[in-house]
Write an enzyme that holds these catalytic residues in place. Sequence first.
Site, mmCIF file in Angstrom:
data_model
loop_
_atom_site.group_PDB
_atom_site.id
_atom_site.type_symbol
_atom_site.label_atom_id
_atom_site.label_comp_id
_atom_site.label_asym_id
_atom_site.label_seq_id
_atom_site.Cartn_x
_atom_site.Cartn_y
_atom_site.Cartn_z
ATOM 1 N N ASP A 193 6.159 1.471 6.603
ATOM 2 C CA ASP A 193 4.844 0.864 6.440
ATOM 3 C C ASP A 193 4.044 1.759 5.493
ATOM 4 O O ASP A 193 3.492 2.750 5.917
ATOM 5 C CB ASP A 193 4.168 0.737 7.803
ATOM 6 C CG ASP A 193 2.771 0.152 7.716
ATOM 7 O OD1 ASP A 193 2.387 -0.314 6.637
ATOM 8 O OD2 ASP A 193 2.068 0.168 8.753
ATOM 9 N N HIS A 222 0.830 -1.214 0.000
ATOM 10 C CA HIS A 222 0.000 0.000 0.000
ATOM 11 C C HIS A 222 0.859 1.256 0.000
ATOM 12 O O HIS A 222 1.925 1.303 0.618
ATOM 13 C CB HIS A 222 -1.005 0.001 1.152
ATOM 14 C CG HIS A 222 -0.446 -0.055 2.544
ATOM 15 N ND1 HIS A 222 -0.200 1.075 3.286
ATOM 16 C CD2 HIS A 222 -0.103 -1.092 3.347
ATOM 17 C CE1 HIS A 222 0.250 0.731 4.478
ATOM 18 N NE2 HIS A 222 0.343 -0.577 4.553
ATOM 19 N N ASP A 273 -0.218 4.318 1.032
ATOM 20 C CA ASP A 273 -0.547 5.327 2.053
ATOM 21 C C ASP A 273 0.197 5.063 3.355
ATOM 22 O O ASP A 273 0.662 3.959 3.616
ATOM 23 C CB ASP A 273 -2.059 5.374 2.326
ATOM 24 C CG ASP A 273 -2.602 4.090 2.950
ATOM 25 O OD1 ASP A 273 -2.211 2.995 2.495
ATOM 26 O OD2 ASP A 273 -3.403 4.170 3.897
ATOM 27 N N GLU A 289 -4.978 1.688 2.669
ATOM 28 C CA GLU A 289 -4.992 0.470 3.485
ATOM 29 C C GLU A 289 -5.133 0.800 4.952
ATOM 30 O O GLU A 289 -5.822 0.119 5.703
ATOM 31 C CB GLU A 289 -3.701 -0.336 3.261
ATOM 32 C CG GLU A 289 -3.714 -1.745 3.859
ATOM 33 C CD GLU A 289 -3.155 -1.834 5.272
ATOM 34 O OE1 GLU A 289 -3.233 -2.925 5.863
ATOM 35 O OE2 GLU A 289 -2.663 -0.831 5.826
HETATM 36 ZN ZN LIG Z 1 0.936 -1.574 6.348
#
Ligand SMILES: [Zn+2]
Length: 415
Positions: free
Chosen positions: A146, A83, A85, A180
Site C-alpha cells: 500500500d 500514492h 507514501d 495520501e
Molecule cells: Zn493506499
Amino acid sequence: MFESYKFTVTEKFLRYVQIDTQSNPDSPTHPSTDKQKTLSNLLANELKTMGITDAHSDEYGYVYATIPSNVNKNVPTVCFCSHVDTAPDCSGTNVKPIVHNGYNGSDIVLPDDSTQVLSINKYPYLKNHIGHDIITASGNTLLGADDKAGVAVIMDLANYLITHPEIKHGTIKILFTPDEEIGAGTAKLDLIKLGADVAYTLDGGEVGTLEDETFSADGVTITVNGVIAHPGYGKNKLVNAIKIVGEIAAALPANEWSPETTEKREGFVHPVQIEGIAEKASISFIIRDFETAKLAEYESRLKAIAEKVLANHPKATMTFEVKEQYRNMKEVLQHHPHITTYAEEAYKRAGLSVVKEPIRGGTDGSRLSFMGLPCPNLFTGMQAIHSKHEWIGVKDMEKAVETLVHLVQVWEERN
Ligand SMILES: [Zn+2]
C-alpha cells in the site's frame, strides 16, 4: 496477449518498497517528509528512460507523465494514480521484501521477528495463492504494498504500452501523489496541469474488487466550558469540564453506532480524542455513513446526547462544531456510470468476476472525484496493509497490469 510478456511489476515492486517513504501527519510541509521525493524522482527518471519525455516530479513530490495517444480520434484522457507514501502506523525503514516462491500453504514465520506469523487461518486469502509466489516483509516493518503495488502496476502498464505500440489507446496520464496516508494526497495537486478527464486509483485489495463508493465523512468537536474555582474553596462553585466530557462519552450508546458494533453499509459515530483541563475540555468525533444526509441526523442525535448531559450542569456551556471531511465518491460517479462499466468490462476481459464493495473509509479517489476528476479505485492485491503482516501475491499484481491494458483499449473502442 500476455503469454510472451515478461512482466516487470514484481522487479519494480521489490525495488520501490526498499525506499522509505513514510509520511508524517504532524508535519506542516508538502510533502510531509522529504524522503518521499527519493521515490518520486526515481519514478520520473524511470519513466523518462522508457521514453516518456514529459515525465517529471515537482517540488511537492508529485509525479506527472503522459503517454501520448496513438489513434486519430478523440478519446477522453484517462489518468492512473497511486500514492508513493506508506502509512505512519508502522515503520517503513529498512523494508526487506521476501519472495516466497510457490507458497506451499504453511505458516510463514517472518525471520526478523519470529512472533510475526502469517497463516491461512488468519488470512484466508492466502489460500488463493498456494502454488504461486507471494511477497512479505521480514518482521520489523510494513511491506509497503500500500501503495507501491499500485505504483509498480502503473509503471508496468507504461512499460507494456511503450513496448506494444499495436495496443490502441487515447492519451494516458500517470500521476503519483505523496501523503495520501495522512489525508493530504491532493493538497498540492495541479489538476489543470494533469489535464485528465477521468481517473482510476490503483489502491485496492483482492483481485477483482472494484470500489466506486466510499464513506461520507464529517468531524465533530464538542467543547465544554466549566467553571473554575480554587479547589480548596470550590464547593457549589467549581464545575469540572473534564468530568462532563467523560459523561458525554459514557452517554454514547454501547451496542450500536460505533466502529466496533457496525459493518457493511452501517455508519457510526466514533470518539477519537479527549483533551483539556478542568476549566475547558473537548471531545472529538469522526462521523461516517455512506449516505451524506445521515451525517446530519447523526450530528443532531449526538448534539442531543451532549445537551442532555449539559442540562445536569446548568453553569457549564458547550459548543458543537462540525467540519466536513470528505464525501462518498458515488455521488459524483453515478453521473458518469461508464467510468465504472468500462472498468467492469476490462475486468471481464482479464477473466475476472467483478466484486463491488463499498469502502468503509476514504481514498484519494473520493477527493479527486469532488475536485472534478471522477475516480473509482481498482485492485492491486495488497493485503494486511499498515502492518508487519502486509503481503501481496505476484499473480494479483500481474493481473492488475493486464486489466489496465484491457481498460485503455475499452476506452479507445467505446469512444
Ligand atoms: Zn493506499
